[in-house]
Scaffold this motif. Structure first.
Motif, PDB file in Angstrom:
ATOM      1  N   ARG A   1      79.751  24.950  38.947  1.00  0.00           N
ATOM      2  CA  ARG A   1      80.655  25.176  37.813  1.00  0.00           C
ATOM      3  C   ARG A   1      80.884  26.657  37.505  1.00  0.00           C
ATOM      4  O   ARG A   1      81.376  27.004  36.421  1.00  0.00           O
ATOM      5  CB  ARG A   1      80.173  24.432  36.561  1.00  0.00           C
ATOM      6  CG  ARG A   1      80.043  22.940  36.780  1.00  0.00           C
ATOM      7  CD  ARG A   1      79.780  22.185  35.484  1.00  0.00           C
ATOM      8  NE  ARG A   1      79.591  20.763  35.731  1.00  0.00           N
ATOM      9  CZ  ARG A   1      80.596  19.896  35.904  1.00  0.00           C
ATOM     10  NH1 ARG A   1      81.845  20.318  35.845  1.00  0.00           N
ATOM     11  NH2 ARG A   1      80.340  18.606  36.132  1.00  0.00           N
ATOM     12  N   VAL A   2      80.564  27.544  38.437  1.00  0.00           N
ATOM     13  CA  VAL A   2      80.746  28.984  38.228  1.00  0.00           C
ATOM     14  C   VAL A   2      81.324  29.615  39.491  1.00  0.00           C
ATOM     15  O   VAL A   2      80.871  29.327  40.602  1.00  0.00           O
ATOM     16  CB  VAL A   2      79.413  29.678  37.878  1.00  0.00           C
ATOM     17  CG1 VAL A   2      79.603  31.194  37.812  1.00  0.00           C
ATOM     18  CG2 VAL A   2      78.857  29.163  36.567  1.00  0.00           C
ATOM     19  N   ALA A   3      82.333  30.473  39.321  1.00  0.00           N
ATOM     20  CA  ALA A   3      82.862  31.259  40.433  1.00  0.00           C
ATOM     21  C   ALA A   3      83.061  32.690  39.959  1.00  0.00           C
ATOM     22  O   ALA A   3      83.545  32.924  38.847  1.00  0.00           O
ATOM     23  CB  ALA A   3      84.185  30.684  40.947  1.00  0.00           C
ATOM     24  N   MET A   4      82.683  33.646  40.800  1.00  0.00           N
ATOM     25  CA  MET A   4      82.800  35.061  40.465  1.00  0.00           C
ATOM     26  C   MET A   4      83.946  35.681  41.260  1.00  0.00           C
ATOM     27  O   MET A   4      84.199  35.310  42.407  1.00  0.00           O
ATOM     28  CB  MET A   4      81.494  35.789  40.790  1.00  0.00           C
ATOM     29  CG  MET A   4      80.246  35.169  40.186  1.00  0.00           C
ATOM     30  SD  MET A   4      80.285  35.071  38.369  1.00  0.00           S
ATOM     31  CE  MET A   4      80.397  36.823  37.957  1.00  0.00           C
ATOM     32  N   LEU A   5      84.605  36.660  40.658  1.00  0.00           N
ATOM     33  CA  LEU A   5      85.701  37.326  41.345  1.00  0.00           C
ATOM     34  C   LEU A   5      85.851  38.762  40.867  1.00  0.00           C
ATOM     35  O   LEU A   5      85.350  39.143  39.806  1.00  0.00           O
ATOM     36  CB  LEU A   5      87.007  36.562  41.181  1.00  0.00           C
ATOM     37  CG  LEU A   5      87.583  36.286  39.798  1.00  0.00           C
ATOM     38  CD1 LEU A   5      89.057  35.883  39.923  1.00  0.00           C
ATOM     39  CD2 LEU A   5      86.848  35.135  39.113  1.00  0.00           C
ATOM     40  N   GLY A   6      86.534  39.575  41.665  1.00  0.00           N
ATOM     41  CA  GLY A   6      86.731  40.970  41.329  1.00  0.00           C
ATOM     42  C   GLY A   6      85.439  41.764  41.359  1.00  0.00           C
ATOM     43  O   GLY A   6      84.512  41.460  42.110  1.00  0.00           O
TER      44      GLY A   6
ATOM     45  N   LEU B   1      78.207  55.973  42.817  1.00  0.00           N
ATOM     46  CA  LEU B   1      78.770  54.991  43.731  1.00  0.00           C
ATOM     47  C   LEU B   1      77.685  54.087  44.322  1.00  0.00           C
ATOM     48  O   LEU B   1      76.549  54.513  44.540  1.00  0.00           O
ATOM     49  CB  LEU B   1      79.510  55.701  44.870  1.00  0.00           C
ATOM     50  CG  LEU B   1      80.713  56.539  44.451  1.00  0.00           C
ATOM     51  CD1 LEU B   1      81.319  57.224  45.669  1.00  0.00           C
ATOM     52  CD2 LEU B   1      81.748  55.681  43.740  1.00  0.00           C
ATOM     53  N   ALA B   2      78.066  52.854  44.565  1.00  0.00           N
ATOM     54  CA  ALA B   2      77.152  51.883  45.155  1.00  0.00           C
ATOM     55  C   ALA B   2      77.955  50.846  45.921  1.00  0.00           C
ATOM     56  O   ALA B   2      79.147  50.653  45.659  1.00  0.00           O
ATOM     57  CB  ALA B   2      76.317  51.199  44.073  1.00  0.00           C
ATOM     58  N   LEU B   3      77.326  50.202  46.857  1.00  0.00           N
ATOM     59  CA  LEU B   3      77.894  49.020  47.514  1.00  0.00           C
ATOM     60  C   LEU B   3      77.201  47.798  46.945  1.00  0.00           C
ATOM     61  O   LEU B   3      75.971  47.772  46.810  1.00  0.00           O
ATOM     62  CB  LEU B   3      77.703  49.088  49.028  1.00  0.00           C
ATOM     63  CG  LEU B   3      78.336  47.944  49.841  1.00  0.00           C
ATOM     64  CD1 LEU B   3      78.777  48.452  51.208  1.00  0.00           C
ATOM     65  CD2 LEU B   3      77.389  46.766  50.020  1.00  0.00           C
ATOM     66  N   SER B   4      77.978  46.793  46.593  1.00  0.00           N
ATOM     67  CA  SER B   4      77.423  45.592  45.986  1.00  0.00           C
ATOM     68  C   SER B   4      78.281  44.395  46.360  1.00  0.00           C
ATOM     69  O   SER B   4      79.505  44.460  46.263  1.00  0.00           O
ATOM     70  CB  SER B   4      77.385  45.751  44.462  1.00  0.00           C
ATOM     71  OG  SER B   4      76.906  44.585  43.835  1.00  0.00           O
TER      72      SER B   4
ATOM     73  N   ALA C   1      82.004  40.294  41.465  1.00  0.00           N
ATOM     74  CA  ALA C   1      81.517  39.712  42.714  1.00  0.00           C
ATOM     75  C   ALA C   1      81.209  40.757  43.766  1.00  0.00           C
ATOM     76  O   ALA C   1      80.349  40.547  44.627  1.00  0.00           O
ATOM     77  CB  ALA C   1      82.550  38.723  43.278  1.00  0.00           C
ATOM     78  N   HIS C   2      81.899  41.901  43.713  1.00  0.00           N
ATOM     79  CA  HIS C   2      81.710  42.906  44.766  1.00  0.00           C
ATOM     80  C   HIS C   2      82.187  44.274  44.299  1.00  0.00           C
ATOM     81  O   HIS C   2      83.062  44.392  43.438  1.00  0.00           O
ATOM     82  CB  HIS C   2      82.480  42.514  46.026  1.00  0.00           C
ATOM     83  CG  HIS C   2      83.862  41.985  45.757  1.00  0.00           C
ATOM     84  ND1 HIS C   2      84.885  42.761  45.258  1.00  0.00           N
ATOM     85  CD2 HIS C   2      84.374  40.734  45.858  1.00  0.00           C
ATOM     86  CE1 HIS C   2      85.964  42.024  45.098  1.00  0.00           C
ATOM     87  NE2 HIS C   2      85.693  40.777  45.440  1.00  0.00           N
ATOM     88  N   GLY C   3      81.589  45.301  44.864  1.00  0.00           N
ATOM     89  CA  GLY C   3      82.023  46.673  44.622  1.00  0.00           C
ATOM     90  C   GLY C   3      81.848  47.458  45.900  1.00  0.00           C
ATOM     91  O   GLY C   3      80.796  47.392  46.544  1.00  0.00           O
TER      92      GLY C   3
END
Length: 408
Positions: A286-291, A274-277, A294-296
């Motif tokens: 021109r780039v977007a991150m999701l899910g 497990l990790a927090l990210s 982008a995060h954990g």
């Protein structure tokens, strides 16, 4: 071979499939790419994976036309019971119950097996004329081009696009390539995921049991099944994973208790560290991150996928609003509206799950009385319980329209 498309979604997992359907619902075409060699719409065998679907996520899935195909395989969560204690000694007399019947217009959502959710999404994607599929290829690298990006795929092809949406999971390479910075730390814990059958009915109750090494989540599936997320130290998780099934089940029964009667494993246990990210800003030009790309967050609250669904809802609303105003939807100024909308919620959830894990897991150095004190304060505080119920449903005032079941 070289092709061109306005929007590429990298990753055809649950978040990527949902993003494509969300864009399609508002008339925006996209291309899904994924290294997988095929795109199966069939329901596979149960492998133990399941997700908590909040009310806001249910609204999104309904708005994009897939909830009807999922509902018959969903199990409603009516109560969340939070307790502390030590394995083999039973729960502490201090506990907190969150009951959906305690408030108007509230519920905690549903548990859905991963296979049913993925199959329903895949079927809807295969029927959409606005979604193109490019399977058997992943993003190897990319470079700036006139009015967009040129994606170099690992099958030797190139793909030109105006906007790249990164939904390719925690192992994504896109943020590093774009120079996006990430908050990250590893927990001294691993999560063991499996599913069990039990004799007595669960009555829609989800249990969150906080033990010294980490929490054990017991989540209802069907009438006599439960999905488990069992957090342990790395060393103990490694030991448990080496045990024969009968010995593993014996250890699990001690942690689980006997309140649901006899237990039997119905999926092979799988463990992962497990990790927090979280990306400080999930966008670049021109780039977007999701899910998960982008995060954990820590899985103790079962909110990881719901965060990704909220990303989809916010991004779709930002893009369709910008398109209607005649803006370039790949412009960084447009994408930063999405980032501003989602960053606060992402970091708030990250902090909440991290804080709860540290508070109730004495392996982080907390004295044993601290978890009991925290539980007592939570039990006595009606505002705290109300806030937690609202957060569990995802129905905040600032939620995107898709999270409210409305097409933007």
């Amino acid at each position: 071979m070289s092709r061109s498309t306005d929007i590429v979604i990298a990753g055809a997992g649950i978040t990527g499939l949902t993003a494509a359907l969300g864009l399609s619902a508002v008339g925006i075409p996209s291309t899904l790419i994924d290294p997988a060699r095929s795109h199966s719409t069939r329901v596979s065998a149960f492998d133990g994976r399941a997700y908590a679907i909040s009310r806001s996520s249910q609204n999104l899935l309904n708005a994009v036309g897939v909830w009807e195909g999922i509902a018959s395989n969903a199990t409603e969560i009516s109560v969340i019971a939070v307790t502390t204690g030590k394995y083999g000694e039973g729960a502490s007399p201090l506990f907190v119950h969150f009951d959906a019947a305690d408030g108007a217009d509230r519920d905690f959502g549903y548990m859905v097996e991963e296979r049913h959710l993925r199959s329903a999404l895949a079927k809807a994607v295969s029927k959409s004329s606005l979604i193109s599929l490019a399977f058997g290829a992943g993003v190897e690298g990319f470079e700036s081009a006139v009015n967009g990006l040129r994606l170099n795929l690992d099958n030797g092809e190139t793909l030109s696009t105006k906007l790249l949406l990164g939904a390719d999971g925690r192992r994504t390479k896109i943020p590093d390539a774009m120079g996006l910075k990430r908050l990250h730390w590893d927990y001294p814990q691993s999560a063991i995921v499996c599913a069990v059958e039990h004799v007595d009915p669960h009555n829609g109750v989800a249990h969150q049991f906080f033990a010294p090494n980490g929490p054990l989540a017991i989540l209802p599936l069907g009438t006599h099944r439960a999905s488990l997320v069992w957090t342990e130290t790395h060393e103990r998780a490694d030991m448990l994973m080496q045990l024969p099934q009968a010995a593993f089940l014996k250890e699990l029964k001690q942690a689980f208790g006997d309140f649901l009667g006899q237990l039997n494993l119905i999926s092979k246990p799988v463990a992962f560290p497990l990790a927090l990210s979280a990306l400080y800003e999930p966008v670049a030009d021109r780039v977007a991150m999701l899910g998960d790309a982008a995060h954990g967050i820590h899985p103790l609250a079962g909110q990881g996928l719901n965060l990704g669904f909220s990303d989809v809802a916010a991004l779709v609303e930002v893009l369709v609003d910008a398109k209607r105003r005649g803006e370039d939807i790949s412009n960084l100024a447009v994408l930063r509206r999405y980032a501003a909308w989602r960053t606060t919620d992402t970091f708030a959830m990250s902090a909440a799950t991290d804080g709860l894990n540290r508070l109730f897991s004495t392996k982080f150095g907390m004295p044993e009385f601290v978890p009991q004190l925290g539980m007592a304060l939570a039990k006595a505080s009606a505002p705290f319980r109300d806030a937690m119920m609202d957060h569990a449903s995802g129905m905040k005032q600032s939620a995107p329209k898709l999270s409210k079941g409305i097409l933007p």
